[in-house]
Scaffold this motif. Structure first.
Motif, PDB file in Angstrom:
ATOM      1  N   ILE A   1     -10.226  13.549   1.292  1.00  0.00           N
ATOM      2  CA  ILE A   1     -11.614  13.979   1.459  1.00  0.00           C
ATOM      3  C   ILE A   1     -11.948  14.135   2.941  1.00  0.00           C
ATOM      4  O   ILE A   1     -12.555  15.124   3.368  1.00  0.00           O
ATOM      5  CB  ILE A   1     -12.567  12.971   0.791  1.00  0.00           C
ATOM      6  CG1 ILE A   1     -12.359  12.971  -0.729  1.00  0.00           C
ATOM      7  CG2 ILE A   1     -14.025  13.311   1.114  1.00  0.00           C
ATOM      8  CD1 ILE A   1     -13.115  11.871  -1.446  1.00  0.00           C
ATOM      9  N   ALA A   2     -11.533  13.163   3.755  1.00  0.00           N
ATOM     10  CA  ALA A   2     -11.806  13.223   5.192  1.00  0.00           C
ATOM     11  C   ALA A   2     -11.088  14.401   5.843  1.00  0.00           C
ATOM     12  O   ALA A   2     -11.629  15.053   6.741  1.00  0.00           O
ATOM     13  CB  ALA A   2     -11.394  11.908   5.863  1.00  0.00           C
ATOM     14  N   SER A   3      -9.876  14.699   5.375  1.00  0.00           N
ATOM     15  CA  SER A   3      -9.109  15.821   5.934  1.00  0.00           C
ATOM     16  C   SER A   3      -9.798  17.141   5.644  1.00  0.00           C
ATOM     17  O   SER A   3      -9.933  17.998   6.525  1.00  0.00           O
ATOM     18  CB  SER A   3      -7.687  15.828   5.358  1.00  0.00           C
ATOM     19  OG  SER A   3      -6.980  14.661   5.720  1.00  0.00           O
ATOM     20  N   VAL A   4     -10.228  17.330   4.399  1.00  0.00           N
ATOM     21  CA  VAL A   4     -10.920  18.559   4.019  1.00  0.00           C
ATOM     22  C   VAL A   4     -12.199  18.716   4.838  1.00  0.00           C
ATOM     23  O   VAL A   4     -12.509  19.809   5.345  1.00  0.00           O
ATOM     24  CB  VAL A   4     -11.243  18.566   2.514  1.00  0.00           C
ATOM     25  CG1 VAL A   4     -12.147  19.745   2.164  1.00  0.00           C
ATOM     26  CG2 VAL A   4      -9.951  18.639   1.700  1.00  0.00           C
ATOM     27  N   MET A   5     -12.933  17.627   4.991  1.00  0.00           N
ATOM     28  CA  MET A   5     -14.184  17.664   5.744  1.00  0.00           C
ATOM     29  C   MET A   5     -13.920  18.035   7.211  1.00  0.00           C
ATOM     30  O   MET A   5     -14.630  18.872   7.784  1.00  0.00           O
ATOM     31  CB  MET A   5     -14.882  16.307   5.670  1.00  0.00           C
ATOM     32  CG  MET A   5     -16.217  16.238   6.398  1.00  0.00           C
ATOM     33  SD  MET A   5     -17.061  14.648   6.114  1.00  0.00           S
ATOM     34  CE  MET A   5     -15.925  13.516   6.920  1.00  0.00           C
ATOM     35  N   SER A   6     -12.892  17.459   7.808  1.00  0.00           N
ATOM     36  CA  SER A   6     -12.584  17.718   9.214  1.00  0.00           C
ATOM     37  C   SER A   6     -12.130  19.159   9.428  1.00  0.00           C
ATOM     38  O   SER A   6     -12.602  19.842  10.343  1.00  0.00           O
ATOM     39  CB  SER A   6     -11.495  16.750   9.693  1.00  0.00           C
ATOM     40  OG  SER A   6     -11.888  15.407   9.525  1.00  0.00           O
ATOM     41  N   LEU A   7     -11.209  19.621   8.589  1.00  0.00           N
ATOM     42  CA  LEU A   7     -10.702  20.987   8.723  1.00  0.00           C
ATOM     43  C   LEU A   7     -11.811  22.014   8.479  1.00  0.00           C
ATOM     44  O   LEU A   7     -11.925  23.012   9.202  1.00  0.00           O
ATOM     45  CB  LEU A   7      -9.553  21.214   7.739  1.00  0.00           C
ATOM     46  CG  LEU A   7      -8.248  20.459   8.034  1.00  0.00           C
ATOM     47  CD1 LEU A   7      -7.328  20.495   6.823  1.00  0.00           C
ATOM     48  CD2 LEU A   7      -7.544  21.045   9.244  1.00  0.00           C
ATOM     49  N   ALA A   8     -12.636  21.770   7.456  1.00  0.00           N
ATOM     50  CA  ALA A   8     -13.722  22.705   7.133  1.00  0.00           C
ATOM     51  C   ALA A   8     -14.754  22.755   8.247  1.00  0.00           C
ATOM     52  O   ALA A   8     -15.268  23.828   8.589  1.00  0.00           O
ATOM     53  CB  ALA A   8     -14.383  22.297   5.817  1.00  0.00           C
ATOM     54  N   LEU A   9     -15.060  21.611   8.852  1.00  0.00           N
ATOM     55  CA  LEU A   9     -16.033  21.581   9.946  1.00  0.00           C
ATOM     56  C   LEU A   9     -15.536  22.413  11.122  1.00  0.00           C
ATOM     57  O   LEU A   9     -16.307  23.158  11.739  1.00  0.00           O
ATOM     58  CB  LEU A   9     -16.287  20.140  10.384  1.00  0.00           C
ATOM     59  CG  LEU A   9     -17.263  19.957  11.547  1.00  0.00           C
ATOM     60  CD1 LEU A   9     -18.644  20.489  11.173  1.00  0.00           C
ATOM     61  CD2 LEU A   9     -17.352  18.487  11.955  1.00  0.00           C
ATOM     62  N   GLY A  10     -14.243  22.296  11.437  1.00  0.00           N
ATOM     63  CA  GLY A  10     -13.691  23.101  12.516  1.00  0.00           C
ATOM     64  C   GLY A  10     -13.824  24.590  12.256  1.00  0.00           C
ATOM     65  O   GLY A  10     -14.189  25.363  13.143  1.00  0.00           O
TER      66      GLY A  10
ATOM     67  N   PHE B   1     -10.289  24.726  14.607  1.00  0.00           N
ATOM     68  CA  PHE B   1     -11.164  25.225  15.667  1.00  0.00           C
ATOM     69  C   PHE B   1     -10.359  26.035  16.677  1.00  0.00           C
ATOM     70  O   PHE B   1     -10.736  27.158  17.052  1.00  0.00           O
ATOM     71  CB  PHE B   1     -11.862  24.045  16.351  1.00  0.00           C
ATOM     72  CG  PHE B   1     -13.001  24.439  17.255  1.00  0.00           C
ATOM     73  CD1 PHE B   1     -14.290  24.518  16.765  1.00  0.00           C
ATOM     74  CD2 PHE B   1     -12.777  24.722  18.599  1.00  0.00           C
ATOM     75  CE1 PHE B   1     -15.354  24.877  17.600  1.00  0.00           C
ATOM     76  CE2 PHE B   1     -13.828  25.082  19.434  1.00  0.00           C
ATOM     77  CZ  PHE B   1     -15.114  25.163  18.933  1.00  0.00           C
ATOM     78  N   ALA B   2      -9.234  25.491  17.122  1.00  0.00           N
ATOM     79  CA  ALA B   2      -8.438  26.138  18.163  1.00  0.00           C
ATOM     80  C   ALA B   2      -7.682  27.353  17.629  1.00  0.00           C
ATOM     81  O   ALA B   2      -7.565  28.369  18.323  1.00  0.00           O
ATOM     82  CB  ALA B   2      -7.458  25.134  18.764  1.00  0.00           C
ATOM     83  N   ALA B   3      -7.154  27.276  16.409  1.00  0.00           N
ATOM     84  CA  ALA B   3      -6.375  28.385  15.861  1.00  0.00           C
ATOM     85  C   ALA B   3      -7.236  29.640  15.706  1.00  0.00           C
ATOM     86  O   ALA B   3      -6.831  30.742  16.091  1.00  0.00           O
ATOM     87  CB  ALA B   3      -5.768  27.985  14.521  1.00  0.00           C
ATOM     88  N   VAL B   4      -8.430  29.487  15.141  1.00  0.00           N
ATOM     89  CA  VAL B   4      -9.318  30.641  14.966  1.00  0.00           C
ATOM     90  C   VAL B   4      -9.864  31.099  16.317  1.00  0.00           C
ATOM     91  O   VAL B   4     -10.072  32.295  16.540  1.00  0.00           O
ATOM     92  CB  VAL B   4     -10.467  30.297  13.994  1.00  0.00           C
ATOM     93  CG1 VAL B   4     -11.421  31.479  13.858  1.00  0.00           C
ATOM     94  CG2 VAL B   4      -9.906  29.926  12.629  1.00  0.00           C
TER      95      VAL B   4
END
Length: 421
Positions: A88-97, A312-315
């Protein structure tokens, strides 16, 4: 003043002096790079002292935690709860970025600073393929895994060792007591090593500023401001999620781990904060067997700050090259990063390596990473601090779910019986 508060104060002083001295060296010395190289020796020495502690500390605490936890069923139950929170934390972090980089579009402002498509970033990407991740998951030799500080391999071996000790029962008790003694010795050693932390912080910050100057912060100031804004939002989300399960005690938890968080921020190393984070969680009331089980796993599976930075950095790099990615492509990238980011703790310059491995899969020039190399240290400071906060909250929540979180009125029995340094 308590020792831990004094250490926090000294680290802050070292951070402030590092910025000041680094700036003065940058503007006054003809060859500031030589000063930076000298300071890097101090930082390297400190980080090597920390790495010297990690392997025996992770092994001993995790083995004791699992052995005292009991049967394999209980270990599996705690493990499932831990991984569920991490997912859950991973999805939240990646989605926020992804959300923030599409709102701010920082790459649009750096189109004129693009390196050539063929420029090399100097980062090896082959070490993060799915095949390499799986083959490195299980150590061919635990001695080799410990020598290289491969946290994920140490965790896997410790899981089997702890389960075996739990299955044997009374015959293994003398061994578990000895391993527990190793854990407490390593915590005492940690206390000695941490006395050097303020000097390491001063050296790391002053060396970086001396070599790059404050101009590196000005050139990419907007990008850094937007990323740090995202980090603040991620902290609020993590604390909010923790509040749902811990109530107001989540604020006490943040206070308890402020020292390790500051250390991680100053040294740009989550590893440097591991021993003190473990101590802080136990002072907060998390039973040792839960803290020693969840926290090491979190260092491979729950690097929230690093995961947010990856999307964030990739996009951002795609935007800088004028490459428009559809929603579907960005969601696919998010899924890829969900897998490739696991186990990144054991890889040097981990976040950049993960990004480099991902860019090639979406036909985005890897050379775009050159845009970030100059300021990566300052970005890594925020990532490392966030990783500490995320793993601390995750550990406390799992302890709460398991009924292994004591209240201030009922202090941690294990901790009370064996005071930490």
């Amino acid at each position: 003043m308590e020792k831990k508060n004094r250490l926090t104060t000294y680290i802050l002083v070292g951070l402030a002096l590092g910025v000041l001295v680094g700036y003065l060296v940058n503007v006054s010395m003809a060859t500031p790079a030589s000063y930076a190289d000298t300071m890097s020796l101090i930082t390297t020495l400190f980080l090597r002292l920390i790495k010297m502690i990690i392997a025996p500390l992770v092994f001993s605490t995790l083995v004791v935690g699992i052995a005292r936890m009991g049967d394999a069923g209980e270990v599996g139950r705690v493990g499932i709860k831990t991984l569920a929170w991490f997912f859950i934390a991973s999805v939240m972090s990646l989605a926020l970025g992804l959300i923030l980089v599409n709102i701010f579009r920082p790459g649009d402002a750096l189109v004129g600073q693009l390196p050539a498509h063929a420029a090399a970033s100097g980062l090896a990407t082959s070490s993060l393929t799915l095949k390499e991740f799986v083959t490195h998951l299980v150590p061919s030799s635990i001695v080799d895994g410990m020598a290289k500080n491969e946290i994920l391999q140490i965790v896997v071996f410790s899981l089997f060792f702890g389960l075996g000790a739990a299955a044997i029962g009374k015959k293994a008790e003398p061994l578990i007591e000895a391993v527990d003694g190793v854990a407490h010795v390593m915590l005492k050693v940690t206390g000695y090593v941490m006395k050097f932390a303020p000097f390491a912080v001063f050296a790391a910050v002053s060396g970086t500023i001396a070599k790059s100057g404050l101009g590196v912060l000005q050139t990419y100031g907007v990008f850094m401001a937007e990323f740090y804004f995202g980090i603040v939002i991620l902290w609020l989300l993590l604390i909010g999620a923790g509040f749902i399960f811990l109530g107001r005690r989540v604020l006490a938890l943040i206070t308890e781990v402020r020292g390790p968080t500051l250390l991680a921020f100053s040294t740009a190393s989550s590893e440097a904060a591991f021993p003190k984070t473990l101590e802080g969680l136990e002072r907060f009331g998390v039973r040792n067997r839960i803290a020693a089980f969840v926290l090491p796993i979190g260092y491979s599976f729950n690097l929230d700050g690093s995961m947010m930075y990856c999307t964030f950095a990739a996009v951002f790099i795609a935007q800088a090259y004028g490459i428009e990615m559809s929603l579907g492509q960005q969601m696919t990238m998010m899924a890829v990063l969900m897998l490739t980011s696991k186990g990144m703790a054991g890889v040097p310059r981990a976040s950049l390596v993960v990004i480099a491995a991902t860019l090639s899969q979406f036909n985005i020039p890897e050379a775009g990473l050159v845009l970030l190399l100059g300021i990566d240290h300052f970005l890594d400071m925020a990532r490392s601090a966030t990783n500490v906060i995320g793993n601390s909250i995750a550990t406390a929540v799992v302890a709460k779910w398991e009924g292994e979180l004591t209240t201030p009125a009922a202090p941690n029995k294990e901790l009370a019986e064996a005071p930490l340094p």
